[in-house]
Design a protein around this motif. Structure first.
Motif, short mmCIF file in Angstrom:
data_model
loop_
_atom_site.label_atom_id
_atom_site.label_comp_id
_atom_site.label_asym_id
_atom_site.label_seq_id
_atom_site.Cartn_x
_atom_site.Cartn_y
_atom_site.Cartn_z
N ASN A 123 -21.30 33.87 -3.80
CA ASN A 123 -20.18 34.50 -3.09
C ASN A 123 -19.04 34.78 -4.07
O ASN A 123 -19.09 34.37 -5.23
CB ASN A 123 -19.67 33.60 -1.97
N GLU B 219 -9.95 33.01 0.22
CA GLU B 219 -11.02 33.54 1.06
C GLU B 219 -12.29 33.70 0.25
O GLU B 219 -12.24 33.99 -0.95
CB GLU B 219 -10.65 34.90 1.66
N VAL C 242 -15.86 35.92 0.15
CA VAL C 242 -16.53 37.12 0.66
C VAL C 242 -17.89 37.23 -0.02
O VAL C 242 -18.16 36.55 -1.02
CB VAL C 242 -15.68 38.39 0.42
N GLU C 243 -18.75 38.09 0.49
CA GLU C 243 -20.13 38.14 0.00
C GLU C 243 -20.35 39.01 -1.22
O GLU C 243 -21.27 38.75 -2.00
CB GLU C 243 -21.06 38.58 1.13
N THR C 244 -19.54 40.06 -1.40
CA THR C 244 -19.80 40.97 -2.51
C THR C 244 -18.56 41.15 -3.39
O THR C 244 -17.43 40.94 -2.94
CB THR C 244 -20.23 42.37 -2.00
N GLU C 245 -18.81 41.58 -4.60
CA GLU C 245 -17.70 41.85 -5.53
C GLU C 245 -16.84 42.99 -4.99
O GLU C 245 -15.62 42.97 -5.12
CB GLU C 245 -18.23 42.18 -6.92
N ARG C 246 -17.48 43.97 -4.39
CA ARG C 246 -16.74 45.10 -3.82
C ARG C 246 -15.75 44.62 -2.76
O ARG C 246 -14.58 45.03 -2.74
CB ARG C 246 -17.71 46.11 -3.23
N GLU C 247 -16.21 43.75 -1.86
CA GLU C 247 -15.32 43.19 -0.84
C GLU C 247 -14.18 42.40 -1.48
O GLU C 247 -13.04 42.46 -1.03
CB GLU C 247 -16.09 42.26 0.09
N ALA C 248 -14.51 41.67 -2.53
CA ALA C 248 -13.50 40.86 -3.22
C ALA C 248 -12.43 41.75 -3.84
O ALA C 248 -11.23 41.48 -3.71
CB ALA C 248 -14.16 40.00 -4.28
N GLU D 222 -11.62 44.76 -2.91
CA GLU D 222 -10.85 45.36 -1.82
C GLU D 222 -9.79 44.38 -1.32
O GLU D 222 -8.65 44.77 -1.05
CB GLU D 222 -11.77 45.77 -0.68
N LEU D 223 -10.15 43.11 -1.21
CA LEU D 223 -9.22 42.08 -0.79
C LEU D 223 -8.09 41.92 -1.80
O LEU D 223 -6.92 41.79 -1.43
CB LEU D 223 -9.95 40.76 -0.56
N GLN E 17 -5.71 44.71 -1.18
CA GLN E 17 -4.94 44.49 0.05
C GLN E 17 -3.83 43.48 -0.18
O GLN E 17 -2.69 43.68 0.25
CB GLN E 17 -5.86 44.00 1.16
#
Length: 74
Positions: free
Chosen positions: A33, A53, A55-61, A63-64, A67
Protein backbone atom coordinates in the motif's frame (compact mmCIF):
# COMPACT_ATOMS: atom_id res chain seq x y z
CA UNK A 1 2.29 29.77 -0.73
CA UNK A 2 3.61 26.74 -2.51
CA UNK A 3 5.07 23.33 -1.82
CA UNK A 4 8.50 22.08 -2.88
CA UNK A 5 9.50 18.46 -3.20
CA UNK A 6 12.72 17.53 -1.45
CA UNK A 7 15.28 14.94 -2.43
CA UNK A 8 13.84 11.43 -1.91
CA UNK A 9 15.34 9.42 0.93
CA UNK A 10 15.12 5.75 0.05
CA UNK A 11 11.51 5.09 -0.88
CA UNK A 12 10.18 8.18 0.92
CA UNK A 13 9.20 11.37 -0.90
CA UNK A 14 8.47 14.58 0.97
CA UNK A 15 7.01 17.98 0.13
CA UNK A 16 7.63 20.98 2.37
CA UNK A 17 5.46 24.08 2.48
CA UNK A 18 7.37 27.29 1.79
CA UNK A 19 6.94 28.54 5.37
CA UNK A 20 8.52 25.28 6.68
CA UNK A 21 5.62 24.72 9.07
CA UNK A 22 4.09 21.76 7.20
CA UNK A 23 5.20 18.64 5.33
CA UNK A 24 3.51 15.90 3.34
CA UNK A 25 5.27 12.57 2.95
CA UNK A 26 4.64 9.56 0.74
CA UNK A 27 6.07 6.05 0.91
CA UNK A 28 5.20 2.51 -0.06
CA UNK A 29 4.56 0.14 2.83
CA UNK A 30 5.90 -3.41 3.11
CA UNK A 31 2.42 -4.67 2.28
CA UNK A 32 2.40 -2.77 -1.02
CA UNK A 33 0.00 0.00 0.00
CA UNK A 34 0.95 3.67 -0.08
CA UNK A 35 1.10 5.77 3.09
CA UNK A 36 0.52 9.51 2.89
CA UNK A 37 1.08 11.73 5.94
CA UNK A 38 0.50 15.41 6.63
CA UNK A 39 2.26 17.04 9.57
CA UNK A 40 1.93 20.70 10.61
CA UNK A 41 3.96 22.03 13.50
CA UNK A 42 2.42 23.47 16.65
CA UNK A 43 4.21 26.77 15.85
CA UNK A 44 2.24 27.19 12.59
CA UNK A 45 -0.14 30.19 12.63
CA UNK A 46 -3.09 27.85 11.93
CA UNK A 47 -2.05 25.40 14.66
CA UNK A 48 -0.82 21.83 14.90
CA UNK A 49 -2.31 19.07 12.74
CA UNK A 50 -1.52 15.51 11.73
CA UNK A 51 -3.22 13.25 9.21
CA UNK A 52 -2.30 9.80 7.86
CA UNK A 53 -4.00 7.69 5.20
CA UNK A 54 -3.27 4.42 3.41
CA UNK A 55 -4.28 3.98 -0.23
CA UNK A 56 -3.80 1.10 -2.67
CA UNK A 57 -1.96 2.71 -5.59
CA UNK A 58 0.76 5.26 -6.15
CA UNK A 59 -1.62 7.20 -8.38
CA UNK A 60 -4.15 7.50 -5.54
CA UNK A 61 -1.35 8.55 -3.20
CA UNK A 62 -0.15 11.31 -5.53
CA UNK A 63 -3.72 12.54 -5.97
CA UNK A 64 -4.06 12.72 -2.18
CA UNK A 65 -0.78 14.65 -1.95
CA UNK A 66 -2.16 17.19 -4.43
CA UNK A 67 -5.46 17.48 -2.55
CA UNK A 68 -3.70 18.06 0.76
CA UNK A 69 -1.35 20.60 -0.77
CA UNK A 70 -4.38 22.62 -1.91
CA UNK A 71 -6.28 22.06 1.34
CA UNK A 72 -3.44 23.01 3.67
CA UNK A 73 -1.97 25.88 1.68
CA UNK A 74 -2.03 29.32 3.29
Amino acid sequence: MSWAEGTPIGDKREWRRDDDYATISLRQTRGGNWAVSFDRLIQAPEGEAYKHELVETEREALELVGQWQSMYDV
